[in-house]
Motif scaffolding. Structure first.
Motif, PDB file in Angstrom:
ATOM      1  N   GLY A  47       0.782  -1.220   0.000  1.00 47.79           N
ATOM      2  CA  GLY A  47       0.000   0.000   0.000  1.00 47.79           C
ATOM      3  C   GLY A  47       0.816   1.272   0.000  1.00 47.79           C
ATOM      4  N   ASN A  48       2.144   1.162  -0.065  1.00 44.56           N
ATOM      5  CA  ASN A  48       2.990   2.355  -0.053  1.00 44.56           C
ATOM      6  C   ASN A  48       3.110   2.997  -1.426  1.00 44.56           C
ATOM      7  OD1 ASN A  48       4.033   2.641   2.720  1.00 44.56           O
ATOM      8  ND2 ASN A  48       4.713   0.550   2.381  1.00 44.56           N
ATOM      9  N   ALA A  49       2.645   2.310  -2.463  1.00 44.94           N
ATOM     10  CA  ALA A  49       2.639   2.868  -3.807  1.00 44.94           C
ATOM     11  C   ALA A  49       1.377   2.394  -4.517  1.00 44.94           C
ATOM     12  CB  ALA A  49       3.882   2.425  -4.582  1.00 44.94           C
ATOM     13  N   LEU A  50       0.954   3.168  -5.509  1.00 44.48           N
ATOM     14  CA  LEU A  50      -0.216   2.811  -6.293  1.00 44.48           C
ATOM     15  C   LEU A  50       0.215   2.561  -7.730  1.00 44.48           C
ATOM     16  CD1 LEU A  50      -2.800   5.419  -4.951  1.00 44.48           C
ATOM     17  CD2 LEU A  50      -2.637   3.000  -4.357  1.00 44.48           C
ATOM     18  N   ALA A  51      -0.243   1.458  -8.286  1.00 52.57           N
ATOM     19  CA  ALA A  51       0.091   1.103  -9.663  1.00 52.57           C
ATOM     20  C   ALA A  51      -1.143   1.266 -10.544  1.00 52.57           C
ATOM     21  CB  ALA A  51       0.590  -0.340  -9.734  1.00 52.57           C
ATOM     22  N   THR A  52      -0.970   1.901 -11.691  1.00 53.85           N
ATOM     23  CA  THR A  52      -2.039   1.995 -12.676  1.00 53.85           C
ATOM     24  C   THR A  52      -1.799   0.923 -13.724  1.00 53.85           C
ATOM     25  OG1 THR A  52      -2.255   4.381 -12.329  1.00 53.85           O
ATOM     26  CG2 THR A  52      -3.183   3.477 -14.354  1.00 53.85           C
ATOM     27  N   VAL A  53      -2.751   0.009 -13.858  1.00 50.41           N
ATOM     28  CA  VAL A  53      -2.578  -1.135 -14.754  1.00 50.41           C
ATOM     29  C   VAL A  53      -3.657  -1.127 -15.826  1.00 50.41           C
ATOM     30  CG1 VAL A  53      -1.446  -2.562 -13.016  1.00 50.41           C
ATOM     31  CG2 VAL A  53      -3.914  -2.631 -13.214  1.00 50.41           C
ATOM     32  N   GLN A  54      -3.253  -1.494 -17.031  1.00 51.62           N
ATOM     33  CA  GLN A  54      -4.183  -1.561 -18.163  1.00 51.62           C
ATOM     34  C   GLN A  54      -4.197  -2.984 -18.690  1.00 51.62           C
ATOM     35  OE1 GLN A  54      -3.158   0.766 -21.690  1.00 51.62           O
ATOM     36  NE2 GLN A  54      -5.311   1.335 -21.937  1.00 51.62           N
ATOM     37  N   SER A  55      -5.379  -3.486 -18.969  1.00 51.28           N
ATOM     38  CA  SER A  55      -5.514  -4.866 -19.425  1.00 51.28           C
ATOM     39  C   SER A  55      -6.131  -4.913 -20.819  1.00 51.28           C
ATOM     40  CB  SER A  55      -6.387  -5.665 -18.460  1.00 51.28           C
ATOM     41  OG  SER A  55      -6.668  -6.946 -18.973  1.00 51.28           O
ATOM     42  N   SER A  56      -5.557  -5.750 -21.662  1.00 54.59           N
ATOM     43  CA  SER A  56      -6.112  -5.951 -23.009  1.00 54.59           C
ATOM     44  C   SER A  56      -6.860  -7.270 -23.108  1.00 54.59           C
ATOM     45  CB  SER A  56      -4.977  -5.914 -24.052  1.00 54.59           C
ATOM     46  OG  SER A  56      -4.020  -6.923 -23.778  1.00 54.59           O
ATOM     47  N   ASP A  57      -6.994  -7.979 -21.975  1.00 52.48           N
ATOM     48  CA  ASP A  57      -7.726  -9.246 -21.983  1.00 52.48           C
ATOM     49  C   ASP A  57      -9.185  -9.020 -22.377  1.00 52.48           C
ATOM     50  OD1 ASP A  57      -5.620 -10.908 -21.259  1.00 52.48           O
ATOM     51  OD2 ASP A  57      -5.932 -10.550 -19.118  1.00 52.48           O
ATOM     52  N   LYS A  58      -9.731  -9.930 -23.154  1.00 54.75           N
ATOM     53  CA  LYS A  58     -11.121  -9.811 -23.585  1.00 54.75           C
ATOM     54  C   LYS A  58     -12.061  -9.874 -22.385  1.00 54.75           C
ATOM     55  CE  LYS A  58     -14.514 -11.785 -26.768  1.00 54.75           C
ATOM     56  NZ  LYS A  58     -14.775 -12.850 -27.775  1.00 54.75           N
ATOM     57  N   ILE A  59     -11.741 -10.752 -21.437  1.00 53.70           N
ATOM     58  CA  ILE A  59     -12.515 -10.856 -20.192  1.00 53.70           C
ATOM     59  C   ILE A  59     -11.586 -10.468 -19.049  1.00 53.70           C
ATOM     60  CG2 ILE A  59     -13.870 -12.352 -18.700  1.00 53.70           C
ATOM     61  CD1 ILE A  59     -14.252 -14.219 -21.110  1.00 53.70           C
ATOM     62  N   LYS A  60     -11.971  -9.492 -18.281  1.00 52.29           N
ATOM     63  CA  LYS A  60     -11.118  -8.993 -17.204  1.00 52.29           C
ATOM     64  C   LYS A  60     -11.645  -9.503 -15.864  1.00 52.29           C
ATOM     65  CE  LYS A  60     -10.086  -4.953 -20.000  1.00 52.29           C
ATOM     66  NZ  LYS A  60     -10.679  -5.610 -21.187  1.00 52.29           N
ATOM     67  N   LEU A  61     -10.825 -10.278 -15.165  1.00 46.46           N
ATOM     68  CA  LEU A  61     -11.181 -10.794 -13.850  1.00 46.46           C
ATOM     69  C   LEU A  61     -10.515  -9.936 -12.791  1.00 46.46           C
ATOM     70  CD1 LEU A  61     -12.155 -13.213 -15.563  1.00 46.46           C
ATOM     71  CD2 LEU A  61     -11.509 -14.670 -13.632  1.00 46.46           C
ATOM     72  N   ILE A  62     -11.322  -9.402 -11.910  1.00 39.92           N
ATOM     73  CA  ILE A  62     -10.856  -8.355 -10.999  1.00 39.92           C
ATOM     74  C   ILE A  62     -11.355  -8.619  -9.587  1.00 39.92           C
ATOM     75  CG2 ILE A  62     -10.981  -5.878 -10.494  1.00 39.92           C
ATOM     76  CD1 ILE A  62     -11.587  -5.464 -13.516  1.00 39.92           C
ATOM     77  N   THR A  63     -10.471  -8.455  -8.600  1.00 41.02           N
ATOM     78  CA  THR A  63     -10.922  -8.389  -7.207  1.00 41.02           C
ATOM     79  C   THR A  63     -10.887  -6.936  -6.765  1.00 41.02           C
ATOM     80  OG1 THR A  63      -8.696  -8.822  -6.326  1.00 41.02           O
ATOM     81  CG2 THR A  63     -10.146 -10.723  -6.651  1.00 41.02           C
ATOM     82  N   VAL A  64     -11.831  -6.570  -5.928  1.00 38.54           N
ATOM     83  CA  VAL A  64     -12.049  -5.177  -5.558  1.00 38.54           C
ATOM     84  C   VAL A  64     -11.787  -4.971  -4.075  1.00 38.54           C
ATOM     85  CG1 VAL A  64     -13.774  -3.327  -5.428  1.00 38.54           C
ATOM     86  CG2 VAL A  64     -13.777  -4.906  -7.377  1.00 38.54           C
ATOM     87  N   ARG A  65     -10.951  -3.983  -3.751  1.00 30.78           N
ATOM     88  CA  ARG A  65     -10.773  -3.602  -2.351  1.00 30.78           C
ATOM     89  C   ARG A  65     -12.037  -2.858  -1.926  1.00 30.78           C
ATOM     90  NH1 ARG A  65      -5.532  -1.050   0.653  1.00 30.78           N
ATOM     91  NH2 ARG A  65      -4.864  -3.194   0.269  1.00 30.78           N
ATOM     92  N   ALA A  66     -12.904  -3.533  -1.200  1.00 30.24           N
ATOM     93  CA  ALA A  66     -14.226  -2.995  -0.891  1.00 30.24           C
ATOM     94  C   ALA A  66     -14.164  -1.657  -0.164  1.00 30.24           C
ATOM     95  CB  ALA A  66     -15.018  -4.012  -0.066  1.00 30.24           C
ATOM     96  N   THR A  67     -13.180  -1.500   0.709  1.00 31.02           N
ATOM     97  CA  THR A  67     -13.114  -0.273   1.507  1.00 31.02           C
ATOM     98  C   THR A  67     -12.795   0.953   0.673  1.00 31.02           C
ATOM     99  OG1 THR A  67     -10.776  -0.723   1.991  1.00 31.02           O
ATOM    100  CG2 THR A  67     -12.398  -1.529   3.571  1.00 31.02           C
ATOM    101  N   ALA A  68     -12.367   0.776  -0.571  1.00 33.26           N
ATOM    102  CA  ALA A  68     -12.012   1.906  -1.430  1.00 33.26           C
ATOM    103  C   ALA A  68     -13.225   2.483  -2.162  1.00 33.26           C
ATOM    104  CB  ALA A  68     -10.951   1.487  -2.442  1.00 33.26           C
ATOM    105  N   PHE A  69     -14.365   1.794  -2.096  1.00 33.40           N
ATOM    106  CA  PHE A  69     -15.559   2.228  -2.820  1.00 33.40           C
ATOM    107  C   PHE A  69     -16.733   2.384  -1.855  1.00 33.40           C
ATOM    108  CE2 PHE A  69     -12.879   0.052  -5.869  1.00 33.40           C
ATOM    109  CZ  PHE A  69     -12.944   0.874  -6.987  1.00 33.40           C
ATOM    110  N   ASP A  70     -17.559   3.381  -2.105  1.00 35.75           N
ATOM    111  CA  ASP A  70     -18.746   3.595  -1.279  1.00 35.75           C
ATOM    112  C   ASP A  70     -19.690   2.409  -1.416  1.00 35.75           C
ATOM    113  OD1 ASP A  70     -17.812   6.073  -0.488  1.00 35.75           O
ATOM    114  OD2 ASP A  70     -18.864   7.142  -2.092  1.00 35.75           O
ATOM    115  N   ILE A  71     -20.531   2.248  -0.431  1.00 36.11           N
ATOM    116  CA  ILE A  71     -21.495   1.156  -0.455  1.00 36.11           C
ATOM    117  C   ILE A  71     -22.696   1.552  -1.299  1.00 36.11           C
ATOM    118  CG2 ILE A  71     -22.735   1.875   1.640  1.00 36.11           C
ATOM    119  CD1 ILE A  71     -22.765  -1.164   2.390  1.00 36.11           C
ATOM    120  N   ALA A  72     -23.139   0.659  -2.160  1.00 36.06           N
ATOM    121  CA  ALA A  72     -24.303   0.922  -3.004  1.00 36.06           C
ATOM    122  C   ALA A  72     -25.576   0.730  -2.182  1.00 36.06           C
ATOM    123  CB  ALA A  72     -24.301  -0.020  -4.202  1.00 36.06           C
ATOM    124  N   PRO A  73     -26.646   1.453  -2.509  1.00 35.14           N
ATOM    125  CA  PRO A  73     -27.909   1.283  -1.785  1.00 35.14           C
ATOM    126  C   PRO A  73     -28.418  -0.145  -1.891  1.00 35.14           C
ATOM    127  CG  PRO A  73     -27.949   3.285  -3.113  1.00 35.14           C
ATOM    128  CD  PRO A  73     -26.731   2.523  -3.529  1.00 35.14           C
TER     129      PRO A  73
END
Length: 312
Positions: free
Chosen positions: A130-156
């Motif tokens: 967490g001491n640095a942030l990386a910006t990554v770009q993917s060209s994969d047709k299907i992108k599989l992603i895990t999300v750090r939940a605490t970084a995003f607001d909660i949806a209703p």
């Protein structure tokens, strides 16, 4: 372009982590579908259908998913993935268990623990604890992603009216078998969704001394956490661990007691809104990130805190 979210649930209810992932999916754009895989999941599927912004819920109700074994759920994701541009899951223990398997079967790279979405193919994720942030770009047709939940607001959790459709089971992968589980029951809130967290470190000296923190937690309706040092020392179970190799939390109030503030631990809690540190070492690194710090013997300060809360 459609996004498939792998739901976190207990068959009856939807876990808050999924609502954070919905917000991340909204930033990507496109239709949002939620996969609820389990057995007897009518309650969880109904809750998912009510989430604002969700267009469809896929219900995979089958014995193969009764205990959400990662190998079986990954096989199901592989069967459904060709219909989606993105597949998302929360970066929880469950999500981290399932998604790498699905990514390997699909022969795509996984993008782990994103904390921001810049575009449908570009994401920001923490690195170096967490001491640095990386910006990554993917060209994969299907992108599989895990999300750090605490970084995003909660949806209703209310306001949606998504259709619920049955998803065909992909069958048992035959690679693992559920034997049993030991569940520790508690009336305290779940660590990753609690508004207040009280954590202890090596300075607690023993597992019995965590009762001091439990007394404070009961007064604040808080969850109890721990540093890796405390877990490795056998003071508390692994479920308590907050940190890079534990659980990521971002409560409104985080109270760190007897925790030095190693990078590994800070990576799991430094996004907390208010951080309070109690440590007898005034040079402890935890004070560098704390909003409020108390240099004191925890065995004196914590009982005094409990007494003060009892008077409220």
């Amino acid at each position: 372009m459609s996004v498939l979210i792998i739901a976190e649930h207990d068959n009856a209810t939807l876990k808050p982590a999924t609502l954070h992932v919905v917000t991340a999916a909204q930033k990507i754009g496109g239709g949002i579908h939620i996969l609820v895989a389990g057995q007897g999941v009518d309650g969880a599927a109904a809750a998912a259908a009510k989430v604002a912004g969700v267009a469809k819920v896929l219900k995979a109700d089958h014995a193969a998913y009764a205990n959400q074994l990662a190998e079986n759920v990954a096989k199901l994701i592989v069967a459904l993935a060709p219909n989606y541009s993105h597949v998302l899951a929360a970066a929880t223990v469950n999500g981290k268990n399932i998604m790498p398997r699905a990514a390997a079967l699909l022969d795509v790279q996984q993008i782990s623990e994103i904390s921001a979405v810049e575009s449908p193919d570009t994401f920001v994720r923490p690195t170096y604890a967490g001491n640095a942030l990386a910006t990554v770009q993917s060209s994969d047709k299907i992108k599989l992603i895990t999300v750090r939940a605490t970084a995003f607001d909660i949806a209703p959790a209310e306001g949606g009216s998504a259709a619920i459709e049955s998803a065909a089971a992909a069958g048992d992968a035959g690679l693992s078998k559920f034997i049993g589980q030991e569940v520790q029951k508690t009336e305290r809130p779940e660590l990753t969704s609690a508004r207040v967290v009280v954590s202890g470190g090596r300075g607690m000296q023993s597992g019995d001394n965590f009762k001091l923190l439990e007394a404070v937690a009961d007064k604040l309706n808080a969850a109890v956490g721990a540093s890796r040092a405390a877990v490795d020392a056998g003071f508390v179970p692994n479920d308590y661990q907050v940190g890079q190799t534990g659980k990521i939390v971002a409560p409104e109030l985080y109270i760190a007691v007897g925790i030095s503030g190693a990078i590994q631990h800070l990576a799991g809690m430094k996004d907390s809104k208010v951080i309070v540190a109690i440590n007898k070492d005034e040079d402890a690194p935890i004070f560098q990130v704390a909003d409020y710090g108390l240099v004191a013997d925890l065995f004196q300060a914590v009982p005094e805190l409990t007494q003060a809360l009892e008077k409220k």
